[in-house]
Design an enzyme around this catalytic site. Structure first.
Site, short mmCIF file in Angstrom:
data_model
loop_
_atom_site.label_atom_id
_atom_site.label_comp_id
_atom_site.label_asym_id
_atom_site.label_seq_id
_atom_site.Cartn_x
_atom_site.Cartn_y
_atom_site.Cartn_z
N TYR A 180 0.86 -1.19 0.00
CA TYR A 180 0.00 0.00 0.00
C TYR A 180 0.89 1.23 0.00
O TYR A 180 1.81 1.34 0.82
CB TYR A 180 -0.89 -0.02 1.24
CG TYR A 180 -1.78 1.20 1.40
CD1 TYR A 180 -2.89 1.37 0.58
CD2 TYR A 180 -1.50 2.16 2.36
CE1 TYR A 180 -3.71 2.48 0.73
CE2 TYR A 180 -2.32 3.27 2.51
CZ TYR A 180 -3.42 3.43 1.70
OH TYR A 180 -4.22 4.52 1.85
N ASP A 187 9.39 2.40 -0.60
CA ASP A 187 8.41 3.14 0.17
C ASP A 187 8.72 2.86 1.64
O ASP A 187 8.35 1.81 2.17
CB ASP A 187 6.99 2.69 -0.20
CG ASP A 187 5.93 3.38 0.64
OD1 ASP A 187 6.29 3.97 1.69
OD2 ASP A 187 4.75 3.31 0.26
N LYS A 206 5.28 9.56 8.11
CA LYS A 206 5.03 9.14 9.49
C LYS A 206 6.07 9.71 10.46
O LYS A 206 5.93 10.84 10.90
CB LYS A 206 4.94 7.62 9.55
CG LYS A 206 3.79 7.10 8.64
CD LYS A 206 3.34 5.74 8.99
CE LYS A 206 2.39 5.12 7.99
NZ LYS A 206 0.98 5.36 8.24
N1 HOZ Z 1 -0.80 3.70 6.20
C1 HOZ Z 1 -1.65 3.47 7.34
C2 HOZ Z 1 -1.55 2.07 7.78
N2 HOZ Z 1 -1.77 1.12 6.79
C3 HOZ Z 1 -3.03 3.80 7.08
C4 HOZ Z 1 -3.36 5.04 7.75
C5 HOZ Z 1 -4.70 5.44 7.34
O1 HOZ Z 1 -5.12 5.07 6.23
O2 HOZ Z 1 -5.34 6.12 8.12
#
Ligand code: HOZ
Length: 445
Positions: free
Chosen positions: A159, A254, A282
């Protein structure tokens, strides 16, 4: 568990109720789709409705119903030094007193850029943006601009935010909610996206054979955290490095989740494999909205205003976000928590493993550094197909039993849990004790 949104599922502890959160959720649903500003928070993978958070400090979240939780989400990764760390608060509040946004350059931007470039092996220059999605979107544009090629290779179950070209067979809440390919994304946006299973080198070799001299970038999470935690097989990252070199393709990591988490220099420092470009997010924002992308000076010379690849943002390099990021990175650089995180996380992983084994649940605990997932699945998971075969119903029951016992895990089987430097040994042991009870209840023993 299949409770519909709006209900609070029954758990074995009768004193665990969320009346104020439920009212807050109903209010939110009237004006915000699904009551949340990001679907990962919506409890779609576990049923029921989320506690609404009043405040957080250290390793703990407090909801508006008066419960305290040991937090393993850490805002989905950023809060590695714990919530409301005094040094981060001080840094942000000093910056706020001077003004919250100027739309003009500041010295703080150079300070954090220098820290990031010093820390992350692949970076000579870095551009700050406001979210991980912006970082990965921009990386793709630069990789295409640099190579003059259109196609990209993406791994299934990885993702990279909600970038159109990358929201295909995507992990995180896209998987949780059953929309790994979102409506609204045109066939044209994804026509140049080639999907390969993670940890399958032959599939990437095959992509290069099918599309010679057409692939701009191979993009991946070096350690997958968005289908639950799935490590790279030994030698996989090294082989991708060789393969992309041979084909004149950029290797893009990433590291939005893994940057400054798996080591101060991220997964690339931990595994000793240096990509051409890196996306970060993050932790570098210390809990405020900041992300970044970068690479060598040569590659980044293609970015506007030096080069022709356009990318911009009103709040990019925002002073408050830079202040939070600088304070967080200073803590990580000057008082590295990584050894302690390793010890705590290993203890937690072993405890969860034992708890699941003793309860007779199908399980595997996968961990790299302070990121881990207890999959309700027999045997190791190397790719998206295996991750999706986990017992998500059992996970949902386990999740709620843990919540009722004061432990806030990621609300989906397809997310990683994060341990922070604020967690104590007692927190870890309390979590293991809770898990021993919770799994037994979840499996019906
Ligand atoms: N990248 C975050 C954890 N997979 C997702 C955060 C979000 O979509 O709020």
């Amino acid at each position: 568990m299949t409770e519909s949104p709006g209900s609070t599922p029954a758990v074995s502890r009768p004193d665990y109720r969320l009346p104020r959160s439920l009212a807050a959720f109903e209010r939110a649903c009237r004006v915000i789709p699904g009551g949340v500003n990001s679907p990962a928070r919506a409890f779609g993978g576990v049923g029921g409705t989320p506690p609404f958070i009043a405040r957080a400090e250290g390793a703990y979240l407090h909801d508006i119903d008066g419960h305290r939780y040991i937090d393993y989400i850490g805002s989905w990764g950023p809060m590695i030094v714990g919530h409301a760390h005094p040094r981060v608060r001080e840094s942000v509040s000093d910056a706020l007193a001077l003004g919250s946004s100027f739309g003009a350059p500041t010295e703080r931007e150079s300070e954090i850029a220098e820290m990031v470039v010093d820390a992350v092996p692949s970076l000579e220059q870095v551009r700050f943006v406001s979210s991980g999605t912006e970082a990965t979107m921009s990386v793709l544009r630069v990789a295409r601009g640099v190579t003059g090629r259109d196609k990209i290779v993406k791994m299934t179950g990885h993702y990279h935010g909600h970038v159109d070209a990358l929201l295909v067979q995507a992990g995180s809440a896209a998987t949780t909610l059953g929309t790994p390919n979102s409506p609204g994304i045109t066939a044209g946006s994804t026509a140049d996206t080639i999907l390969c299973p993670f940890n399958d080198l032959a599939a990437v070799e095959d992509a290069f054979a099918r599309f010679p001299d057409q692939i701009a970038a191979v993009v991946l999470e070096p350690v997958a955290g968005n289908m639950g935690l799935v490590p790279p097989r030994p030698g996989y990252l090294e082989s991708l490095r060789d393969l992309t070199h041979r084909h004149g393709t950029l290797l893009v990591f990433d590291e939005v989740m893994t940057g400054f988490r798996l080591a101060y220099g991220g997964a690339q420092a931990r595994f000793g494999v240096v990509p051409d470009m890196t996306a970060l997010g993050k932790i570098i924002g210390g809990g405020l909205p900041a992300a970044a992308y970068g690479g060598s000076s040569r590659v980044m010379s293609h970015v506007s205003p030096v080069g022709p690849v356009y990318q911009a943002g009103t709040l990019s390099g925002n002073p408050l976000a830079m202040a939070a990021g600088i304070a967080t990175l200073r803590l990580l650089r000057d008082e590295p928590p990584y050894e302690r995180l390793e010890t705590l996380s290993a203890r937690l992983a072993e405890g969860l493993e034992r708890a699941a084994r003793d309860a007779g649940a199908p399980h595997v605990v996968q961990r790299v550094g302070s990121m881990l997932t207890l999959f309700f699945h027999d045997g190791p998971i190397h790719d998206y197909e295996a991750a999706k075969a986990s017992n998500t119903k059992l996970f949902a029951r386990f999740f709620w039993e843990m919540l009722a016992r004061g432990v806030y895990l990621p609300c989906s089987q397809f997310e990683a849990a994060f341990v922070s430097a604020a967690h104590s040994l007692d927190d870890i042991d309390a979590t293991i004790a809770a898990a021993r009870e919770a799994i037994k209840v979840a499996v019906g023993k």
